[in-house]
Design a protein around this motif. Structure first.
Motif, PDB file in Angstrom:
ATOM      1  N   ASP A 103      -5.058   3.669  -2.104  1.00 50.89           N
ATOM      2  CA  ASP A 103      -6.397   3.580  -1.511  1.00 50.89           C
ATOM      3  C   ASP A 103      -6.852   2.160  -1.198  1.00 50.89           C
ATOM      4  OD1 ASP A 103      -6.688   6.314  -1.589  1.00 50.89           O
ATOM      5  OD2 ASP A 103      -7.611   6.322  -3.578  1.00 50.89           O
ATOM      6  N   ILE A 104      -5.973   1.191  -1.330  1.00 51.04           N
ATOM      7  CA  ILE A 104      -6.368  -0.197  -1.077  1.00 51.04           C
ATOM      8  C   ILE A 104      -6.542  -0.490   0.411  1.00 51.04           C
ATOM      9  CG2 ILE A 104      -5.322  -1.076  -3.193  1.00 51.04           C
ATOM     10  CD1 ILE A 104      -2.925  -1.975  -1.540  1.00 51.04           C
ATOM     11  N   VAL A 105      -6.022   0.405   1.273  1.00 52.95           N
ATOM     12  CA  VAL A 105      -6.197   0.245   2.723  1.00 52.95           C
ATOM     13  C   VAL A 105      -6.492   1.603   3.339  1.00 52.95           C
ATOM     14  CG1 VAL A 105      -4.634  -1.745   2.878  1.00 52.95           C
ATOM     15  CG2 VAL A 105      -3.748   0.578   3.223  1.00 52.95           C
ATOM     16  N   GLN A 106      -6.925   1.588   4.582  1.00 51.86           N
ATOM     17  CA  GLN A 106      -7.056   2.794   5.398  1.00 51.86           C
ATOM     18  C   GLN A 106      -5.923   2.807   6.412  1.00 51.86           C
ATOM     19  OE1 GLN A 106      -9.359   5.246   4.832  1.00 51.86           O
ATOM     20  NE2 GLN A 106      -9.903   3.973   3.056  1.00 51.86           N
ATOM     21  N   TRP A 107      -5.444   4.001   6.761  1.00 49.76           N
ATOM     22  CA  TRP A 107      -4.338   4.084   7.707  1.00 49.76           C
ATOM     23  C   TRP A 107      -4.689   3.459   9.053  1.00 49.76           C
ATOM     24  CZ3 TRP A 107       0.352   4.041   6.795  1.00 49.76           C
ATOM     25  CH2 TRP A 107       0.957   4.802   5.787  1.00 49.76           C
ATOM     26  N   SER A 108      -5.930   3.562   9.456  1.00 44.55           N
ATOM     27  CA  SER A 108      -6.332   3.015  10.749  1.00 44.55           C
ATOM     28  C   SER A 108      -6.102   1.507  10.834  1.00 44.55           C
ATOM     29  CB  SER A 108      -7.809   3.327  11.018  1.00 44.55           C
ATOM     30  OG  SER A 108      -8.621   2.808   9.980  1.00 44.55           O
ATOM     31  N   ASP A 109      -6.055   0.842   9.664  1.00 51.64           N
ATOM     32  CA  ASP A 109      -5.859  -0.608   9.654  1.00 51.64           C
ATOM     33  C   ASP A 109      -4.388  -1.016   9.746  1.00 51.64           C
ATOM     34  OD1 ASP A 109      -8.619  -1.011   9.334  1.00 51.64           O
ATOM     35  OD2 ASP A 109      -8.467  -0.812   7.154  1.00 51.64           O
ATOM     36  N   VAL A 110      -3.477  -0.110   9.352  1.00 53.86           N
ATOM     37  CA  VAL A 110      -2.062  -0.519   9.228  1.00 53.86           C
ATOM     38  C   VAL A 110      -1.074   0.407   9.923  1.00 53.86           C
ATOM     39  CG1 VAL A 110      -2.472  -1.720   7.040  1.00 53.86           C
ATOM     40  CG2 VAL A 110      -1.880   0.714   7.018  1.00 53.86           C
ATOM     41  N   GLU A 130      -0.297   1.282  12.967  1.00 56.75           N
ATOM     42  CA  GLU A 130       0.462   0.812  14.121  1.00 56.75           C
ATOM     43  C   GLU A 130       1.557  -0.165  13.708  1.00 56.75           C
ATOM     44  OE1 GLU A 130       1.932   0.563  17.849  1.00 56.75           O
ATOM     45  OE2 GLU A 130       0.517   2.025  17.012  1.00 56.75           O
ATOM     46  N   GLU A 131       1.244  -1.035  12.752  1.00 54.36           N
ATOM     47  CA  GLU A 131       2.251  -1.969  12.257  1.00 54.36           C
ATOM     48  C   GLU A 131       3.394  -1.235  11.575  1.00 54.36           C
ATOM     49  OE1 GLU A 131      -0.944  -2.272  11.970  1.00 54.36           O
ATOM     50  OE2 GLU A 131      -1.483  -4.220  12.848  1.00 54.36           O
ATOM     51  N   VAL A 132       3.070  -0.196  10.807  1.00 56.77           N
ATOM     52  CA  VAL A 132       4.108   0.595  10.145  1.00 56.77           C
ATOM     53  C   VAL A 132       4.956   1.328  11.177  1.00 56.77           C
ATOM     54  CG1 VAL A 132       4.555   2.495   8.552  1.00 56.77           C
ATOM     55  CG2 VAL A 132       2.742   0.860   8.046  1.00 56.77           C
ATOM     56  N   ARG A 133       4.301   1.897  12.183  1.00 55.05           N
ATOM     57  CA  ARG A 133       5.045   2.592  13.246  1.00 55.05           C
ATOM     58  C   ARG A 133       6.031   1.653  13.918  1.00 55.05           C
ATOM     59  NH1 ARG A 133       5.790   3.109  18.293  1.00 55.05           N
ATOM     60  NH2 ARG A 133       4.438   1.331  18.742  1.00 55.05           N
ATOM     61  N   GLU A 134       5.589   0.436  14.247  1.00 53.45           N
ATOM     62  CA  GLU A 134       6.458  -0.533  14.902  1.00 53.45           C
ATOM     63  C   GLU A 134       7.617  -0.945  13.995  1.00 53.45           C
ATOM     64  OE1 GLU A 134       3.908  -3.730  16.027  1.00 53.45           O
ATOM     65  OE2 GLU A 134       3.012  -2.651  17.732  1.00 53.45           O
ATOM     66  N   GLN A 135       7.339  -1.070  12.711  1.00 55.69           N
ATOM     67  CA  GLN A 135       8.391  -1.448  11.759  1.00 55.69           C
ATOM     68  C   GLN A 135       9.460  -0.366  11.672  1.00 55.69           C
ATOM     69  OE1 GLN A 135       6.998  -2.862   7.963  1.00 55.69           O
ATOM     70  NE2 GLN A 135       8.912  -2.402   6.921  1.00 55.69           N
ATOM     71  N   ILE A 136       9.034   0.886  11.588  1.00 54.04           N
ATOM     72  CA  ILE A 136       9.987   1.999  11.513  1.00 54.04           C
ATOM     73  C   ILE A 136      10.793   2.096  12.808  1.00 54.04           C
ATOM     74  CG2 ILE A 136      10.204   4.511  11.369  1.00 54.04           C
ATOM     75  CD1 ILE A 136       7.762   4.478   9.507  1.00 54.04           C
ATOM     76  N   GLU A 137      10.105   2.005  13.929  1.00 56.97           N
ATOM     77  CA  GLU A 137      10.783   2.100  15.223  1.00 56.97           C
ATOM     78  C   GLU A 137      11.807   0.981  15.385  1.00 56.97           C
ATOM     79  OE1 GLU A 137       8.823   3.769  18.991  1.00 56.97           O
ATOM     80  OE2 GLU A 137       8.761   1.601  19.311  1.00 56.97           O
ATOM     81  N   ALA A 138      11.439  -0.249  15.013  1.00 50.14           N
ATOM     82  CA  ALA A 138      12.354  -1.382  15.130  1.00 50.14           C
ATOM     83  C   ALA A 138      13.575  -1.187  14.237  1.00 50.14           C
ATOM     84  CB  ALA A 138      11.632  -2.676  14.769  1.00 50.14           C
ATOM     85  N   TYR A 139      13.365  -0.654  13.038  1.00 47.59           N
ATOM     86  CA  TYR A 139      14.483  -0.441  12.118  1.00 47.59           C
ATOM     87  C   TYR A 139      15.466   0.574  12.707  1.00 47.59           C
ATOM     88  CZ  TYR A 139      17.248   0.643   8.008  1.00 47.59           C
ATOM     89  OH  TYR A 139      18.309   0.824   7.152  1.00 47.59           O
ATOM     90  N   ILE A 140      14.945   1.705  13.203  1.00 49.79           N
ATOM     91  CA  ILE A 140      15.822   2.742  13.747  1.00 49.79           C
ATOM     92  C   ILE A 140      16.547   2.235  14.983  1.00 49.79           C
ATOM     93  CG2 ILE A 140      15.887   5.067  14.725  1.00 49.79           C
ATOM     94  CD1 ILE A 140      13.441   5.705  12.990  1.00 49.79           C
ATOM     95  N   GLN A 141      15.862   1.453  15.804  1.00 46.39           N
ATOM     96  CA  GLN A 141      16.488   0.895  16.997  1.00 46.39           C
ATOM     97  C   GLN A 141      17.621  -0.066  16.653  1.00 46.39           C
ATOM     98  OE1 GLN A 141      13.138  -0.785  19.014  1.00 46.39           O
ATOM     99  NE2 GLN A 141      12.503   1.144  19.938  1.00 46.39           N
ATOM    100  N   SER A 142      17.577  -0.650  15.454  1.00 48.42           N
ATOM    101  CA  SER A 142      18.631  -1.578  15.047  1.00 48.42           C
ATOM    102  C   SER A 142      19.960  -0.874  14.806  1.00 48.42           C
ATOM    103  CB  SER A 142      18.205  -2.322  13.774  1.00 48.42           C
ATOM    104  OG  SER A 142      18.230  -1.454  12.641  1.00 48.42           O
ATOM    105  N   PHE A 180       0.805  -1.218   0.000  1.00 55.20           N
ATOM    106  CA  PHE A 180       0.000   0.000   0.000  1.00 55.20           C
ATOM    107  C   PHE A 180       0.843   1.275   0.000  1.00 55.20           C
ATOM    108  CE2 PHE A 180       0.484  -1.629   4.320  1.00 55.20           C
ATOM    109  CZ  PHE A 180       1.076  -0.551   4.964  1.00 55.20           C
ATOM    110  N   VAL A 181       2.173   1.161   0.060  1.00 55.17           N
ATOM    111  CA  VAL A 181       3.046   2.342   0.127  1.00 55.17           C
ATOM    112  C   VAL A 181       3.259   2.915  -1.269  1.00 55.17           C
ATOM    113  CG1 VAL A 181       5.371   3.190   0.648  1.00 55.17           C
ATOM    114  CG2 VAL A 181       4.192   1.679   2.264  1.00 55.17           C
TER     115      VAL A 181
END
Length: 319
Positions: free
Chosen positions: A92-99, A101-113, A75-76
């Motif tokens: 438009d295949i998804v709404q932000w409310s559905d994804v 939090e998962e994107v936030r966690e992915q970005i945070e995990a990457y930066i923490q690495s 969806f990016v």
């Protein structure tokens, strides 16, 4: 055997402590934008050394491992990386409310690495241009550049303030005539003391700034942690409806005009009872002889016309 176990356990706890430190020190917060397809993921730590990087597909993102990783999400559509946030536009295949939090966690995990968000060394050879412009304030000279410097306006009134977050501003204070430094998206406004005239020193300052940026040195290493005159941006979610309208008017109609003169105007507060708007003047606007006229005849008049019966007065505080 005991020594081996001791070393093994010590290494384990050291790595575990480092992991906990990173977990506690790096945070990503979600911030909505005026475009419902675009979401900002804001970091409490600097992501890149100034500038911004926009990617429309995975091939363009070859110098950003994080952006490439994000493009694997179906969806990016577009990724923008700046000093302190990552903006993502979705299909438009998804709404932000559905994804989101998962994107936030992915970005945070990457930066923490600890991996690089953008491999900036690939862009350091780009030509850097810096030009000097006079401003309505005779004490202030504007130094514009073709390289993005920051996404958050910052102002420093002394070298001690600058030493906490901006190596570039700190270096500029090494010039004895520099009184204040204001850094915006693509320009730097410098206020001088009266001990010298700009025509005697502006060429030296221009050359210094150009060399500093060309060398890829750090511009801002850490954003101010508290809202001060040096960092006056207020998240829109913390504003009332009237305050948000005032900010929108300032951003769309006022800021571009004052930025062209090396200045900035930032919303500070709105008193609903007295209908008084307080703004902060920065850069060339701060202490400018013509700023009072501009404030009353321009900004105050515009706000009264666009927000009838909601504005009585606009007052300014010099940054």
């Amino acid at each position: 055997m005991q020594d081996f176990l001791y070393i093994h356990i010590s290494v384990f706890y050291r790595n575990f402590a480092l992991h906990l430190y990173l977990m506690n020190s790096i945070k990503i917060n979600i911030q909505e934008t005026n475009n419902e397809t675009i979401l900002k993921f804001v970091s409490n730590k600097i992501l890149v050394n100034g500038g911004s990087y926009e990617y429309n597909n995975i091939d363009e993102a070859k110098n950003s491992p994080l952006a490439q990783q994000l493009f694997y999400l179906p969806f990016v559509k577009k990724v923008l990386v700046t000093a302190n946030f990552i903006a993502i536009q979705r299909y438009d295949i998804v709404q932000w409310s559905d994804v989101e939090e998962e994107v936030r966690e992915q970005i945070e995990a990457y930066i923490q690495s600890g991996d690089s968000v953008v491999k900036e060394e690939t862009t350091k050879k780009d030509a850097v241009e810096v030009y000097a412009e006079v401003t309505p304030n005779p004490a202030v000279m504007k130094f514009g550049t073709n390289k993005a410097l920051t996404q958050t306006d910052v102002e420093y009134t002394n070298i001690e303030e600058a030493s906490k977050s901006s190596p570039l501003a700190q270096a500029l204070f090494s010039f004895p005539f520099v009184k204040e430094v204001f850094i915006s998206e693509n320009y730097i406004s410098i206020t001088k003391y009266d001990m010298i005239e700009w025509n005697e020193v502006y060429q030296e300052v221009r050359t210094f700034i150009r060399s500093y940026i060309q060398d890829g040195k750090n511009i801002i290493t850490e954003l101010p942690k508290q809202q001060t005159k040096q960092n006056v941006e207020i998240p829109k979610e913390n504003l009332t409806d009237t305050e948000a309208k005032i900010v929108d008017i300032l951003d769309e109609y006022i800021k571009p005009a004052v930025a062209s003169d090396g200045g900035n105007i930032a919303f500070q507060s709105y008193d609903a009872e007295s209908k008084r708007v307080s703004v902060i003047l920065q850069g060339a606007c701060s202490g400018c002889p013509s700023s009072t006229v501009t404030l009353k005849n321009g900004i105050e008049t515009m706000l009264k016309e666009m927000l009838p019966n909601q504005i009585n007065e606009v007052v300014a505080i010099n940054g």
